[in-house]
Design a protein around this motif. Structure first.
Motif, PDB file in Angstrom:
ATOM      1  N   PRO A   1      -9.633 -12.588  11.662  1.00 48.37           N
ATOM      2  CA  PRO A   1      -9.156 -12.001  12.921  1.00 48.37           C
ATOM      3  C   PRO A   1      -8.915 -13.017  14.047  1.00 48.37           C
ATOM      4  O   PRO A   1      -8.712 -12.592  15.186  1.00 48.37           O
ATOM      5  N   GLU A   2      -8.934 -14.312  13.748  1.00 50.28           N
ATOM      6  CA  GLU A   2      -8.599 -15.282  14.794  1.00 50.28           C
ATOM      7  C   GLU A   2      -7.199 -15.020  15.314  1.00 50.28           C
ATOM      8  O   GLU A   2      -6.935 -15.158  16.520  1.00 50.28           O
ATOM      9  N   VAL A   3      -6.290 -14.682  14.400  1.00 50.26           N
ATOM     10  CA  VAL A   3      -4.908 -14.387  14.770  1.00 50.26           C
ATOM     11  C   VAL A   3      -4.470 -13.114  14.066  1.00 50.26           C
ATOM     12  O   VAL A   3      -5.154 -12.613  13.171  1.00 50.26           O
ATOM     13  N   ALA A   4      -3.315 -12.590  14.456  1.00 51.57           N
ATOM     14  CA  ALA A   4      -2.726 -11.409  13.825  1.00 51.57           C
ATOM     15  C   ALA A   4      -1.733 -11.830  12.746  1.00 51.57           C
ATOM     16  O   ALA A   4      -1.412 -13.004  12.590  1.00 51.57           O
ATOM     17  N   PHE A   5      -1.223 -10.825  12.014  1.00 49.64           N
ATOM     18  CA  PHE A   5      -0.293 -11.120  10.934  1.00 49.64           C
ATOM     19  C   PHE A   5       0.969 -11.802  11.456  1.00 49.64           C
ATOM     20  O   PHE A   5       1.512 -12.692  10.804  1.00 49.64           O
ATOM     21  N   ARG A   6       1.463 -11.403  12.626  1.00 52.91           N
ATOM     22  CA  ARG A   6       2.659 -12.046  13.169  1.00 52.91           C
ATOM     23  C   ARG A   6       2.425 -13.550  13.363  1.00 52.91           C
ATOM     24  O   ARG A   6       3.328 -14.361  13.127  1.00 52.91           O
TER      25      ARG A   6
ATOM     26  N   GLY B   1      -7.501   0.622   5.946  1.00 53.45           N
ATOM     27  CA  GLY B   1      -7.531   1.167   7.292  1.00 53.45           C
ATOM     28  C   GLY B   1      -8.383   0.333   8.229  1.00 53.45           C
ATOM     29  O   GLY B   1      -8.061   0.175   9.417  1.00 53.45           O
ATOM     30  N   TYR B   2      -9.482  -0.239   7.719  1.00 49.34           N
ATOM     31  CA  TYR B   2     -10.310  -1.142   8.522  1.00 49.34           C
ATOM     32  C   TYR B   2      -9.571  -2.457   8.774  1.00 49.34           C
ATOM     33  O   TYR B   2      -9.519  -2.965   9.890  1.00 49.34           O
ATOM     34  N   TYR B   3      -9.011  -3.014   7.732  1.00 53.23           N
ATOM     35  CA  TYR B   3      -8.352  -4.313   7.856  1.00 53.23           C
ATOM     36  C   TYR B   3      -7.131  -4.237   8.773  1.00 53.23           C
ATOM     37  O   TYR B   3      -6.796  -5.207   9.456  1.00 53.23           O
ATOM     38  N   TYR B   4      -6.462  -3.085   8.768  1.00 54.09           N
ATOM     39  CA  TYR B   4      -5.238  -2.908   9.549  1.00 54.09           C
ATOM     40  C   TYR B   4      -5.455  -3.289  11.015  1.00 54.09           C
ATOM     41  O   TYR B   4      -4.581  -3.861  11.661  1.00 54.09           O
ATOM     42  N   GLU B   5      -6.631  -2.983  11.529  1.00 55.05           N
ATOM     43  CA  GLU B   5      -6.954  -3.285  12.920  1.00 55.05           C
ATOM     44  C   GLU B   5      -6.916  -4.793  13.176  1.00 55.05           C
ATOM     45  O   GLU B   5      -6.578  -5.233  14.275  1.00 55.05           O
ATOM     46  N   GLY B   6      -7.272  -5.579  12.165  1.00 56.49           N
ATOM     47  CA  GLY B   6      -7.213  -7.029  12.311  1.00 56.49           C
ATOM     48  C   GLY B   6      -5.813  -7.578  12.137  1.00 56.49           C
ATOM     49  O   GLY B   6      -5.430  -8.530  12.818  1.00 56.49           O
ATOM     50  N   TYR B   7      -5.043  -6.981  11.227  1.00 60.65           N
ATOM     51  CA  TYR B   7      -3.689  -7.461  10.976  1.00 60.65           C
ATOM     52  C   TYR B   7      -2.766  -7.220  12.182  1.00 60.65           C
ATOM     53  O   TYR B   7      -1.918  -8.045  12.503  1.00 60.65           O
ATOM     54  N   PHE B   8      -2.942  -6.056  12.827  1.00 62.58           N
ATOM     55  CA  PHE B   8      -2.076  -5.665  13.940  1.00 62.58           C
ATOM     56  C   PHE B   8      -2.959  -5.208  15.106  1.00 62.58           C
ATOM     57  O   PHE B   8      -3.100  -4.006  15.355  1.00 62.58           O
ATOM     58  N   PRO B   9      -3.567  -6.145  15.818  1.00 60.78           N
ATOM     59  CA  PRO B   9      -4.598  -5.789  16.800  1.00 60.78           C
ATOM     60  C   PRO B   9      -4.073  -5.179  18.099  1.00 60.78           C
ATOM     61  O   PRO B   9      -4.856  -4.624  18.859  1.00 60.78           O
TER      62      PRO B   9
END
Length: 309
Positions: free
Chosen positions: A109-114, A202-210
């Motif tokens: 979660p340091e950065v997002a997927f973008r 669903g949990y990980y999604y929050e980290g990918y697109f914060p």
């Protein structure tokens, strides 16, 4: 924003998976006759993950100066992993006549997927800028990834090949104009939402697109069918096994590709006879004694990429 609960989940899973890698990496036997240039920075910002390795077959009189290039991003759910996890497999690919660029990228979660896509695009820029120095044939660039890195590969190719996708995701494609000739994905994740592991995702999604802005930008192209239609993706090779916990994701993505008459190849291995063919077996077992199936995937990737040279 990422909740403390989700951040703790990322941290716990990272430690578990990292601890499981050390013994395997110590036991790997890497191929001979491959040169390696390690830890080259592709961004001049001092970040430890903005580094890559370059592998090439040892030079001899029959080798061309410029080689076709395979760009590799490691798996790990987008929140853990390292380029050393795929080094042995990549060196085997290099031994078959490719220059392989094996790159790290910043992690959730340091950065997002973008931000991870931005890192991948900077690797492409670096590849173009150093083509003469390392003998890269930029007319014949291929890409591979395992597990979650298959998502980096797909979205990166769509951004590079399709302005409509780049505009929607608000990501600028590289100025070099490089196009990816083909993709090879192994044990691919191929989706951010739903599927057999939809609850965990669903949990990980929050980290990918914060942020809400990122979720709005990516929402249309979370539909993988739409990404295939709009993304002008190159031909795709996929490998998985009956014992891969993400096998359903590969099979579902293959169904989409088939429906859209997209050029692809699928290799589904049966259960292993003398050992399990678990998730990412084709990367993890390449340098180990029981590696027949893993080497078969290396052979497949080479043959598939050679078709599009």
């Amino acid at each position: 924003m990422i909740s403390d609960e989700v951040r703790q989940l990322f941290n716990a899973n990272t430690k578990f998976r990292h601890d499981g890698d050390a013994e395997r990496l110590a036991a790997e036997r890497k191929p001979d006759h491959v040169t390696a240039v390690m830890d080259l920075p592709y961004v001049d910002d001092g970040h430890e993950l903005h580094r890559l390795d370059v592998y090439r077959p040892c030079a001899d009189g029959d080798r061309p100066l410029r080689l076709p290039v395979i760009l590799d991003f490691h798996g790990g759910g987008l929140y853990h992993g390292h380029k050393h996890n795929t080094a042995c497999r990549d060196m085997h690919l290099a031994a078959r006549g490719f220059a392989v660029v094996n790159a790290n990228y910043r992690l959730v979660p340091e950065v997002a997927f973008r931000d991870q896509l931005a890192d991948a695009l900077m690797v492409v820029d670096w590849l173009a800028a150093h083509a003469d120095e390392y003998g890269f044939d930029t007319e014949h660039v291929f890409i591979t990834g395992d597990s979650a890195a298959t998502l980096i590969d797909l979205y990166l190719c769509a951004i590079m090949h399709a302005p409509v996708v780049a505009d929607q995701l608000r990501v600028r494609p590289p100025a070099s104009g490089i196009r990816i000739r083909a993709i090879a994905g192994v044990s691919g994740m191929y989706r951010f939402t739903g599927g057999v592991h939809g609850k965990a995702m669903g949990y990980y999604y929050e980290g990918y697109f914060p942020t809400l802005k990122e979720r709005i930008a990516f929402e249309p192209y979370l539909d993988m069918d739409r990404l295939v239609v709009d993304g002008d993706l190159p031909p795709i090779y996929m490998a998985t096994s009956a014992e891969d916990y993400l096998a359903d994701n590969t099979l579902e993505f293959a169904r989409i590709l088939q429906y859209r008459h997209h050029d692809y190849a699928l290799r589904l291995f049966a259960k292993g006879l003398d050992h399990p063919l678990d998730h990412d077996f084709s990367v993890k077992e390449t340098g180990l004694p029981h590696n027949d199936e893993a080497m078969a995937v290396v052979d497949d990737i080479v043959r598939f990429f050679e078709r599009y040279r």
